[in-house]
Design an enzyme around this catalytic site. Structure first.
Site, PDB file in Angstrom:
ATOM      1  N   HIS A 221      33.040  24.925  48.930  1.00  0.00           N
ATOM      2  CA  HIS A 221      31.966  24.742  49.452  1.00  0.00           C
ATOM      3  C   HIS A 221      30.334  24.278  48.545  1.00  0.00           C
ATOM      4  O   HIS A 221      31.665  24.795  47.031  1.00  0.00           O
ATOM      5  CB  HIS A 221      31.026  24.969  50.484  1.00  0.00           C
ATOM      6  CG  HIS A 221      31.992  24.779  52.354  1.00  0.00           C
ATOM      7  ND1 HIS A 221      31.623  25.633  52.979  1.00  0.00           N
ATOM      8  CD2 HIS A 221      33.225  24.982  52.385  1.00  0.00           C
ATOM      9  CE1 HIS A 221      32.630  25.739  53.695  1.00  0.00           C
ATOM     10  NE2 HIS A 221      33.680  25.451  53.275  1.00  0.00           N
TER      11      HIS A 221
ATOM     12  N   TYR B 206      31.696  19.754  51.094  1.00  0.00           N
ATOM     13  CA  TYR B 206      32.812  19.056  50.391  1.00  0.00           C
ATOM     14  C   TYR B 206      32.603  17.868  49.263  1.00  0.00           C
ATOM     15  O   TYR B 206      33.329  17.637  48.885  1.00  0.00           O
ATOM     16  CB  TYR B 206      34.440  19.136  50.605  1.00  0.00           C
ATOM     17  CG  TYR B 206      35.154  20.080  51.509  1.00  0.00           C
ATOM     18  CD1 TYR B 206      35.933  21.232  50.501  1.00  0.00           C
ATOM     19  CD2 TYR B 206      35.000  20.777  52.810  1.00  0.00           C
ATOM     20  CE1 TYR B 206      36.140  22.649  50.708  1.00  0.00           C
ATOM     21  CE2 TYR B 206      35.070  22.104  52.965  1.00  0.00           C
ATOM     22  CZ  TYR B 206      36.199  22.486  51.572  1.00  0.00           C
ATOM     23  OH  TYR B 206      36.476  23.796  52.495  1.00  0.00           O
TER      24      TYR B 206
HETATM   25  C1  DNO Z   1      35.833  25.602  55.447  1.00  0.00           C
HETATM   26  C2  DNO Z   1      37.361  26.040  55.397  1.00  0.00           C
HETATM   27  C3  DNO Z   1      38.450  25.716  56.291  1.00  0.00           C
HETATM   28  C4  DNO Z   1      39.629  27.000  56.346  1.00  0.00           C
HETATM   29  C5  DNO Z   1      40.056  27.470  57.384  1.00  0.00           C
HETATM   30  C6  DNO Z   1      41.548  27.302  56.743  1.00  0.00           C
HETATM   31  O1  DNO Z   1      35.713  24.692  54.524  1.00  0.00           O
HETATM   32  O2  DNO Z   1      37.723  27.207  54.264  1.00  0.00           O
HETATM   33  O3  DNO Z   1      38.337  24.876  57.368  1.00  0.00           O
HETATM   34  O4  DNO Z   1      40.444  25.565  55.480  1.00  0.00           O
HETATM   35  O5  DNO Z   1      39.579  27.699  58.189  1.00  0.00           O
HETATM   36  O6  DNO Z   1      42.922  27.767  58.237  1.00  0.00           O
END
Ligand code: DNO
Length: 400
Positions: free
Chosen positions: A360, A376
């Site tokens: 993030h 993102y």
């Molecule tokens: C959020 C991510 C999660 C992650 C899943 C992995 O930003 O870190 O959505 O991709 O939980 O399975």
């Protein structure tokens, strides 16, 4: 050496381009075939197609490769131990074989029932004007008791908080209610679609007989079926912890603490049964000692998400802070990672450079006017990565 720097890329529809990721200084790409419905086998041709797209410009520019699959999602039937679970496990195994055949060796998954990560606000204004993701317990209670109206929900919370949530509900506009519901129900990463409220309640109902113990057993059953095969194939599986790391909406969550990870690691003693060490998720809990966890699970950490949150007035309220400015002691975590990587290198292991992505980032600068996947946008992640890279270099240089 150092960690393998990567960024998540949601595929050809991602507003952040592969060139952006390359110019952020990454050599790895973290991606998934979000277009394939959960539970279906990932065909070799589709995997190869994605790989080719990622590598398309490697002859002209610095090379990118598809380093990590995030995620190969686990079908709900497996989490609930429904009769069809073995069929879905066999599909999962086939997807792992296909990925191995295409040379992809790190596969992330999670075992959170129904919802993946949850927030209540996507545009929390930071003091510098950038926007962050945030989780506010009172708003979550408001969603549960006043919007979703889950049967029995009120009994899960302190009565004074339920009363406060009800009061607050009367002050919200229809738009604010819709926005909160959409934010909480934004279930699937890589999709912009939220669950609908009625559909969502029926998904929750299906968990009525699954408590903490049952979900644990179902997870351990799953890992015992897939990790030995992954080991044979040379694939590292790595579970992503619960985000946030506590139960929500009456659903159990079993990958939130050091003790949870201990149990999971012990349930199948192969190295392929590994961890995505997400400091942002685990770090929400003050009782998770992250540097200690890196030292303890070292060899089983196959993928790292570096991010930090800042706890607010209520222990369950948090927002995503700048990468080096939250509750996580990022210096101590990165130092423990550097030491683990050195240990691997000395032991002659081929995987001494652990894939890492800045998880993030704030929406900031030009990204404030763009539509990107929550968390993102490019520039916030680029800032996070740049800070983390400097931190890592400083630590590397200062260690004997
Ligand atoms: C959020 C991510 C999660 C992650 C899943 C992995 O930003 O870190 O959505 O991709 O939980 O399975």
């Amino acid at each position: 050496m150092g960690m393998l720097q990567t960024m998540r890329w949601f595929g050809p529809n991602d507003p952040v381009s592969l060139m952006d990721i390359r110019q952020a200084g990454c050599s790895g790409v973290v991606s998934a075939l979000h277009q394939i419905p959960v539970g279906e086998v990932w065909p070799v041709e589709e995997i190869l197609r994605r790989k080719q797209i990622i590598e398309a410009d490697n002859d002209r520019y610095s090379a990118l490769s598809w380093s990590v699959v995030e995620s190969l999602p686990v079908h709900e039937a497996i989490k609930k131990a429904e009769p069809s679970r073995d069929l879905y496990i066999s599909h999962y195994q086939q997807s792992l074989r296909n990925l191995a055949q295409c040379g992809i060796r790190t596969v992330c998954y999670n075992f959170m029932p129904v919802l993946d990560w949850s927030r209540t606000q996507l545009t929390y204004a930071m003091p510098d004007g950038s926007l962050a993701l945030r989780f506010v317990w009172l708003d979550f209670i408001l969603f549960d008791t006043c919007i979703l109206k889950r049967p029995g929900a009120e009994a899960d919370y302190l009565p004074e908080l339920v009363a406060e949530a009800k009061d607050r509900f009367t002050t919200l506009t229809a738009n604010e209610v819709r926005e909160l519901a959409n934010t909480v129900l934004l279930g699937l990463p890589g999709s912009e679609e939220a669950f609908s409220l009625t559909n969502f309640q029926s998904l929750l109902d299906a968990y009525q007989t699954i408590g903490d113990q049952e979900l644990r057993e179902n997870l351990y059953y799953f890992i015992q079926q897939v990790a030995p095969l992954a080991e044979e194939l040379g694939i590292h599986l790595c579970i992503h912890p619960d985000d946030p790391p506590f139960p929500l909406l009456g659903l159990p969550r079993v990958v939130s603490t050091e003790a949870d990870l201990d149990q999971l690691m012990a349930a199948c003693e192969v190295r392929a049964n590994g961890i995505t060490f997400c400091t942002g998720s685990l770090g929400v809990r003050a009782d998770n000692d992250l540097p200690r966890m890196v030292r303890k699970f070292g060899d089983r950490i196959h993928f790292i998400h570096l991010r930090t949150t800042k706890r607010e007035d209520h222990p369950r309220n948090f927002h995503e802070a700048d990468h080096l400015a939250g509750d996580v002691d990022m210096y101590a975590v990165v130092k423990a990672i550097v030491q683990e990587e050195r240990r691997r290198k000395q032991a002659g292991q081929a995987d001494a450079s652990i894939p890492m992505r800045p998880d993030h980032g704030h929406q900031m600068l030009d990204d404030l006017t763009k539509k990107t996947y929550p968390g993102y946008s490019a520039i916030g992640r680029l800032r996070g990565l740049a800070e983390l890279r400097g931190l890592e270099m400083g630590i590397e240089r200062s260690l004997p």
